[in-house]
Design a protein around this motif. Structure first.
Motif, PDB file in Angstrom:
ATOM      1  N   ASP A  13     -17.417  78.064  50.135  1.00 52.09           N
ATOM      2  CA  ASP A  13     -18.480  77.070  50.310  1.00 52.09           C
ATOM      3  C   ASP A  13     -17.945  75.650  50.441  1.00 52.09           C
ATOM      4  N   ASP A  14     -16.610  75.511  50.514  1.00 52.70           N
ATOM      5  CA  ASP A  14     -15.978  74.189  50.654  1.00 52.70           C
ATOM      6  C   ASP A  14     -15.649  73.974  52.135  1.00 52.70           C
ATOM      7  N   ALA A  15     -16.434  73.148  52.822  1.00 54.91           N
ATOM      8  CA  ALA A  15     -16.262  72.933  54.259  1.00 54.91           C
ATOM      9  C   ALA A  15     -14.897  72.322  54.583  1.00 54.91           C
ATOM     10  N   HIS A  16     -14.440  71.385  53.734  1.00 57.59           N
ATOM     11  CA  HIS A  16     -13.139  70.758  53.978  1.00 57.59           C
ATOM     12  C   HIS A  16     -12.016  71.800  53.909  1.00 57.59           C
ATOM     13  N   LEU A  17     -12.076  72.686  52.925  1.00 59.56           N
ATOM     14  CA  LEU A  17     -11.055  73.731  52.801  1.00 59.56           C
ATOM     15  C   LEU A  17     -11.107  74.686  53.989  1.00 59.56           C
ATOM     16  N   LEU A  18     -12.315  75.000  54.462  1.00 62.44           N
ATOM     17  CA  LEU A  18     -12.447  75.885  55.626  1.00 62.44           C
ATOM     18  C   LEU A  18     -11.779  75.263  56.848  1.00 62.44           C
ATOM     19  N   ASP A  19     -11.965  73.951  57.034  1.00 62.58           N
ATOM     20  CA  ASP A  19     -11.318  73.272  58.161  1.00 62.58           C
ATOM     21  C   ASP A  19      -9.800  73.339  58.030  1.00 62.58           C
ATOM     22  N   LEU A  20      -9.317  73.134  56.827  1.00 65.47           N
ATOM     23  CA  LEU A  20      -7.871  73.135  56.567  1.00 65.47           C
ATOM     24  C   LEU A  20      -7.277  74.526  56.817  1.00 65.47           C
ATOM     25  N   ILE A  21      -7.943  75.570  56.311  1.00 67.20           N
ATOM     26  CA  ILE A  21      -7.468  76.941  56.514  1.00 67.20           C
ATOM     27  C   ILE A  21      -7.475  77.295  57.999  1.00 67.20           C
ATOM     28  N   GLU A  22      -8.548  76.905  58.693  1.00 66.09           N
ATOM     29  CA  GLU A  22      -8.637  77.204  60.119  1.00 66.09           C
ATOM     30  C   GLU A  22      -7.490  76.563  60.895  1.00 66.09           C
ATOM     31  N   HIS A  23      -7.153  75.332  60.547  1.00 63.57           N
ATOM     32  CA  HIS A  23      -6.034  74.642  61.206  1.00 63.57           C
ATOM     33  C   HIS A  23      -4.734  75.430  61.052  1.00 63.57           C
ATOM     34  N   TRP A  28      -0.738  79.823  63.041  1.00 61.42           N
ATOM     35  CA  TRP A  28       0.028  81.077  62.871  1.00 61.42           C
ATOM     36  C   TRP A  28      -0.154  82.036  64.052  1.00 61.42           C
ATOM     37  N   GLY A  29      -1.011  81.631  65.008  1.00 56.03           N
ATOM     38  CA  GLY A  29      -1.268  82.522  66.138  1.00 56.03           C
ATOM     39  C   GLY A  29      -2.369  83.525  65.862  1.00 56.03           C
ATOM     40  N   CYS A  30      -3.236  83.229  64.879  1.00 50.32           N
ATOM     41  CA  CYS A  30      -4.343  84.128  64.538  1.00 50.32           C
ATOM     42  C   CYS A  30      -5.685  83.477  64.914  1.00 50.32           C
ATOM     43  N   VAL A  31      -6.715  84.306  64.966  1.00 45.37           N
ATOM     44  CA  VAL A  31      -8.082  83.822  65.206  1.00 45.37           C
ATOM     45  C   VAL A  31      -8.760  83.629  63.851  1.00 45.37           C
ATOM     46  N   HIS A  32      -9.556  82.574  63.704  1.00 40.63           N
ATOM     47  CA  HIS A  32     -10.218  82.307  62.422  1.00 40.63           C
ATOM     48  C   HIS A  32     -11.737  82.287  62.574  1.00 40.63           C
ATOM     49  N   ASP A 111       2.327  77.657  52.831  1.00 38.67           N
ATOM     50  CA  ASP A 111       3.512  78.459  53.203  1.00 38.67           C
ATOM     51  C   ASP A 111       3.411  79.854  52.581  1.00 38.67           C
ATOM     52  N   ARG A 112       3.037  79.879  51.292  1.00 34.52           N
ATOM     53  CA  ARG A 112       2.887  81.167  50.616  1.00 34.52           C
ATOM     54  C   ARG A 112       1.681  81.933  51.168  1.00 34.52           C
ATOM     55  N   LEU A 113       0.615  81.197  51.474  1.00 35.28           N
ATOM     56  CA  LEU A 113      -0.570  81.843  52.042  1.00 35.28           C
ATOM     57  C   LEU A 113      -0.221  82.530  53.368  1.00 35.28           C
ATOM     58  N   GLU A 114       0.587  81.870  54.196  1.00 32.09           N
ATOM     59  CA  GLU A 114       0.972  82.473  55.475  1.00 32.09           C
ATOM     60  C   GLU A 114       1.740  83.772  55.247  1.00 32.09           C
ATOM     61  N   ILE A 115       2.670  83.748  54.304  1.00 32.73           N
ATOM     62  CA  ILE A 115       3.461  84.950  54.015  1.00 32.73           C
ATOM     63  C   ILE A 115       2.564  86.094  53.566  1.00 32.73           C
ATOM     64  N   GLU A 116       1.647  85.791  52.628  1.00 30.28           N
ATOM     65  CA  GLU A 116       0.771  86.832  52.101  1.00 30.28           C
ATOM     66  C   GLU A 116      -0.194  87.345  53.178  1.00 30.28           C
ATOM     67  N   CYS A 117      -0.671  86.436  54.035  1.00 29.26           N
ATOM     68  CA  CYS A 117      -1.584  86.850  55.104  1.00 29.26           C
ATOM     69  C   CYS A 117      -0.883  87.765  56.099  1.00 29.26           C
TER      70      CYS A 117
END
Length: 459
Positions: A13-23, A28-32, A111-117
């Motif tokens: 529910d955090d719009a700012h975080l959603l924008d950051l994650i999408e970026h 990473w070459g993925c669709v969000h 960086d860790r999120l990318e690895i886990e994803c």
């Protein structure tokens, strides 16, 4: 053809975080895709199929752990990584117990999120692949042979060309690769398919009896011959005679078989009568024929007569995806035979099966799967069921004997699990019980460390 990009769905529910994650995700070459609530999540899922879901543990309209439970029931193959600003051991454990793939705390380390994803997406790919292999349509069944790897495809093509002829065929391959099954395939796609298929394992017949076993004998021809025996060569009249392990045959018997191959005449032991038979011969060996000829164990003229056509079956370790296909085939076979519920193989277990070197080839894999199904309950074959021989053996080792010999050298060392437990205890002591600090020292995510703390029963 363009490879489809992985799709990551974030629920927060955090719009700012959603924008950051999408970026980051797009980088990473993925669709969000995004959803700001549980209600938006269910609506979104009606139109997309994500490879991974990032889920906030506390949404405005629902509890994230409850949503996780519903997601695992609806999309069991899709991994879910929980994200939250409230990192406690209790909530982490509950998330893992509910089926979360991982548990990450805010502020996110991207960086860790990318690895886990990336790891989670690969796990999803494996799960989907394993599930697809359970359907009979996804397997290539060539006269009872399972496999689609390019090398086996070439073998099948040759069988289809050679089968309709009467040419003698020599099948080469390691023990357990399926040489007899290939010989049966040759028989089935020939004009002799309605005739007998007679397999003879030369290694299983005593040398002094092999001649009478092949050509037959009259009653009283030798001590113990209490009645006449037709012989395998005559039993195969109108069909195919499969001679397995030809290098185990006595040198003199090879000479008599050579004559049989030339004129198709059989003379039983102790008889002067001769019988003409119509037989196609397929032979096999797990030895190198050239070396056997050099050592005087295989007659050169006998070899050339048998090897008008030579087919080589690759070892299981070189057959790539066929290991998965065969494992699923044997699992389905064993489940049906023994009345068990086990119907899938975990991605981790499948990875271990693919990495193992299989000295016993397909036969070893078949026996292993049947043994596991018999001795375990549950719906999924897990990596723990495979045992250390499979999970801890380096695929570069040539044999189990070499592995066993080297294993004894390390008998006094603690196990990897014990060493890991000691390291975690030491790190927690140095961090005065702080899980985030200990996780940072160890280079682990907090969720991974929580999981290991639970695994080893640490406080």
């Amino acid at each position: 053809m363009t490879k489809k990009k992985p799709l990551i769905l974030t629920v927060d529910d955090d719009a700012h975080l959603l924008d950051l994650i999408e970026h980051h995700v797009q980088g990473w070459g993925c669709v969000h895709e995004r959803a700001v609530s549980a209600a938006a999540l269910w609506k979104k899922l009606s139109g997309i199929s994500p490879n991974l879901i990032l889920l906030d543990i506390q949404l405005d309209d629902a509890d994230g752990i409850e949503v996780l439970g519903l997601l695992k029931g609806r999309l069991p193959e899709v991994p879910v990584i929980m994200i939250t600003g409230h990192g406690t051991i209790d909530r982490a454990v509950k998330s893992i117990q509910a089926g979360a793939y991982d548990f990450l705390c805010k502020p996110l380390d991207f960086d860790r999120l990318e690895i886990e994803c990336r790891k989670a997406i690969e796990r999803h790919r494996l799960l989907v692949r394993v599930k697809s292999l359970t359907s009979a349509e996804s397997r290539n069944d060539f006269y009872g042979m399972i496999g689609q790897c390019p090398t086996m495809g070439q073998v099948y093509e040759k069988v289809q060309l050679v089968g309709p002829t009467d040419a003698a065929v020599l099948v080469l391959g390691e023990t357990g690769v399926g040489k007899e099954l290939l010989a049966r395939a040759i028989h089935q796609c020939s004009d002799r398919a309605n005739g007998p298929f007679v397999p003879v394992n030369a290694a299983a017949i005593p040398h002094e009896l092999i001649e009478s076993a092949l050509f037959g004998h009259e009653k009283g021809a030798f001590t113990g011959a209490h009645q006449s025996h037709t012989g395998f060569c005559r039993q195969a009249d109108g069909g195919t005679l499969f001679l397995d392990e030809i290098c185990e045959m006595d040198y003199n018997v090879q000479a008599k078989l050579l004559r049989f191959l030339q004129d198709h005449i059989v003379q039983p032991v102790g008889s002067s009568a001769e019988h003409t038979v119509d037989v196609r011969v397929v032979a096999a060996t797990n030895c190198d024929p050239a070396r056997q000829i050099e050592e005087g164990k295989l007659r050169e003229d006998f070899y050339y007569r048998l090897s008008m056509i030579t087919l080589q079956i690759p070892p299981l370790r070189e057959r790539g995806d066929d290991i998965e296909r065969l494992a699923m085939y044997f699992l389905e076979q064993a489940r049906s035979k023994y009345g068990r519920m086990m119907s899938s193989i975990s991605p981790e277990a499948m990875t271990s099966l693919r990495s193992y070197h299989w000295p016993g080839n397909i036969r070893q894999l078949e026996y292993l799967i049947h043994q596991i199904v018999i001795t375990n309950f549950g719906e999924e074959l897990t990596v723990e069921m495979l045992g250390p021989e499979i999970t801890q053996c380096d695929s570069s080792h040539p044999s189990l004997a070499d592995y066993a010999a080297r294993k004894s050298e390390f008998a006094e060392l603690p196990s990897i699990q014990e060493m890991e437990r000691r390291l975690i205890v030491q790190s927690l002591e140095l961090a005065k019980g702080s899980v985030p600090e200990a996780a940072e020292q160890l280079g682990l995510s907090q969720s991974t460390l929580y999981r290991k703390i639970k695994k080893y029963g640490l406080q």
